[in-house]
Motif scaffolding. Structure first.
Motif, PDB file in Angstrom:
ATOM      1  N   ALA A  51      44.349  39.583  36.950  1.00 47.03           N
ATOM      2  CA  ALA A  51      43.571  40.777  36.606  1.00 47.03           C
ATOM      3  C   ALA A  51      42.107  40.389  36.475  1.00 47.03           C
ATOM      4  CB  ALA A  51      44.086  41.377  35.303  1.00 47.03           C
ATOM      5  N   GLN A  52      41.230  41.015  37.283  1.00 49.44           N
ATOM      6  CA  GLN A  52      39.797  40.737  37.238  1.00 49.44           C
ATOM      7  C   GLN A  52      39.057  41.937  36.641  1.00 49.44           C
ATOM      8  OE1 GLN A  52      38.748  39.780  41.303  1.00 49.44           O
ATOM      9  NE2 GLN A  52      39.250  37.599  41.007  1.00 49.44           N
ATOM     10  N   ALA A  53      38.204  41.651  35.699  1.00 50.71           N
ATOM     11  CA  ALA A  53      37.458  42.728  35.043  1.00 50.71           C
ATOM     12  C   ALA A  53      36.657  43.533  36.065  1.00 50.71           C
ATOM     13  CB  ALA A  53      36.520  42.142  33.989  1.00 50.71           C
ATOM     14  N   VAL A  58      44.101  41.031  41.928  1.00 54.80           N
ATOM     15  CA  VAL A  58      44.088  40.252  43.159  1.00 54.80           C
ATOM     16  C   VAL A  58      45.254  39.273  43.136  1.00 54.80           C
ATOM     17  CG1 VAL A  58      41.599  40.453  43.497  1.00 54.80           C
ATOM     18  CG2 VAL A  58      42.530  38.518  42.212  1.00 54.80           C
ATOM     19  N   VAL A  59      45.690  38.898  44.326  1.00 54.48           N
ATOM     20  CA  VAL A  59      46.809  37.962  44.448  1.00 54.48           C
ATOM     21  C   VAL A  59      46.377  36.582  43.992  1.00 54.48           C
ATOM     22  CG1 VAL A  59      48.387  36.825  46.071  1.00 54.48           C
ATOM     23  CG2 VAL A  59      47.881  39.268  46.305  1.00 54.48           C
TER      24      VAL A  59
END
Length: 467
Positions: A51-53, A58-59
């Motif tokens: 999980a990217q802010a 993304v994988v």
């Protein structure tokens, strides 16, 4: 959904590594955003995505497999090569019975008891009582390697005492039937090449257990007085015998041979394993004292409750020297830990209540009725056949004329609803006779015994005449 996303990631289907937003995926799949977010959170927890802010999900590059770099699927293991049976067992026959034996009209098979003799109400009551507060700890706790103290006490005071054996708790181990007991003993005492004398004819499963432990089997012949105690015993490390009711003929080893066998065990450091699988099922008189009563430090005694309660309730025990029992306890711990604590406590309560003894008497009465019917029918319909009608056990051993192939006979009568056990299964030293039959009578309706043996006799006559 979570599984589908996982498979897509592993297959490298997200080429840029970015997953759709929860809103987009929810619309595409027709589900709520909460469902999508929950699936994404699980994938994050398991390391499949990151999980990217302000960028979404993304994988994880460590989990993705790009199509170009995808490894070839490895060949499956060659299981048949890995599971090749140990050498030397192919010639040992197995006891085989149809799984649908109860669908036959005349099932003369062993290993099954009259259904009406199972003490259902008493057993259910004891199972329920075993869960009361005063018994619950023994029924439900992890005993690690310990046995139920009540059951062990009952085995010592009521079961073994009745066989003339002065038992103490440190000499008793509870097992999952007598077959596990023999397996533990063989594992502990048999080495590759150990010469073990077994009865011929005898119990096929015992031969398999001993052979798999590495034993070199020696045939011990049996006559009307049981196992012949002769020079063959002078060069063995172990003797496995069924002295009370020889398997399969039901003959009893006489007192003189019992004393000689125990004396030899002491003189030559031979371990005697006494399989006392059904001594309680005697219709006339009392069973002879156990071999273990004559030499408790030379004889390992195997007992079973399956022959009385039911074959499916796998409970038995071993009695032997304390050092051996402690070693067997350690072996058992690292295989099955211990038998069911609930069943152990229930059986202890059943014996203590007196219901066990009452049930045994009821079973004896039912078996004696069937035994009398079988013996009478054989004498009427097969008068020229050899028969050893010993008053005990759950079967009779009969021999047809030489040249009769009872395996062929069994196949022919099965088509007419008659199940029998050909006797060649119980021999292992050549020459193997094929004219013996083991007729079990525990499972068949007494009213059908005469008709079933009449059909057997008629088919044997047709074989003899070549039709």
């Amino acid at each position: 959904m979570r599984r589908g996303l996982e498979e897509a990631i592993l297959a490298g289907r997200f080429e840029d590594g970015r997953l759709p937003s929860s809103r987009e995926l929810a619309v595409e799949l027709g589900v709520s955003r909460n469902t999508v977010n929950q699936a994404y959170q699980e994938l994050v927890t398991d390391g499949f995505v990151i999980a990217q802010a302000r960028s979404g999900y993304v994988v994880n590059d460590e989990m993705a497999v790009r199509p170009a770099a995808r490894p070839a699927v490895p060949a499956a293991p060659r299981w048949l090569d890995r599971l090749a049976p140990p050498p030397g067992f192919a010639e040992l026959p197995h006891i085989r019975k149809p799984v649908d034996w109860d669908g036959y009209r005349y099932p003369f098979v062993t290993g099954h008891l009259p259904p009406e003799t199972f003490p259902e109400r008493a057993w259910l009551r004891c199972l329920k009582e075993a869960l009361r507060p005063e018994h619950r700890r023994h029924s439900l706790q992890d005993g690690i390697d310990a046995d139920d103290p009540l059951l062990v006490e009952m085995i010592c005071k009521q079961i073994l005492a009745g066989r003339g054996v002065a038992a103490t708790p440190d000499r008793v181990l509870v097992t999952i039937g007598s077959q596990q007991a023999l397996h533990l003993v063989a594992t502990a005492l048999v080495r590759t090449g150990t010469r073990v004398l077994v009865e011929n004819p005898g119990y096929p499963d015992a031969r398999h257990i001993l052979a798999r432990a590495g034993a070199r089997l020696v045939a011990g012949e049996v006559d009307d007085s049981g196992l012949i105690v002769d020079e063959r015993l002078l060069d063995v490390g172990m003797v496995v015998t069924t002295p009370t009711h020889h398997y399969p003929s039901n003959v009893t080893m006489n007192g003189r041979r019992r004393q000689r066998l125990v004396a030899l065990a002491h003189e030559r450091n031979i371990v005697v394993v006494e399989d006392d699988y059904d001594s309680e099922l005697r219709f006339v008189g009392r069973a002879s004292p156990a071999l273990a009563s004559l030499g408790p430090d030379a004889v390992v005694y195997l007992g079973s409750f399956s022959k009385f309660l039911a074959p499916g309730l796998r409970l038995g025990f071993v009695h032997g020297p304390p050092a051996l029992i402690e070693h067997l306890r350690d072996l058992r711990r690292y295989t099955v830990r211990h038998p069911s604590g609930h069943q152990q406590r229930a059986l202890g309560l059943l014996i203590a209540s007196g219901e066990y003894r009452r049930g045994v008497r009821h079973l004896r009465d039912a078996l004696r009725l069937r035994w009398e019917e079988v013996v009478g029918a054989v004498r009427r319909h097969l008068p020229d056949w050899a028969m050893r009608p010993r008053a005990g056990g759950v079967s009779v051993w009969i021999g047809g004329p030489y040249g009769l192939d009872t395996r062929e006979l069994a196949a022919r009568v099965a088509s007419r609803g008659v199940l029998i056990e050909p006797g060649d299964t119980f021999f292992f030293a050549p020459p193997v006779p094929r004219h013996w039959i083991k007729l079990g009578f525990g499972a068949i309706d007494p009213a059908r015994i005469d008709a079933g043996i009449a059909l057997l006799a008629a088919e044997a006559d047709r074989m003899a005449s070549g039709t």
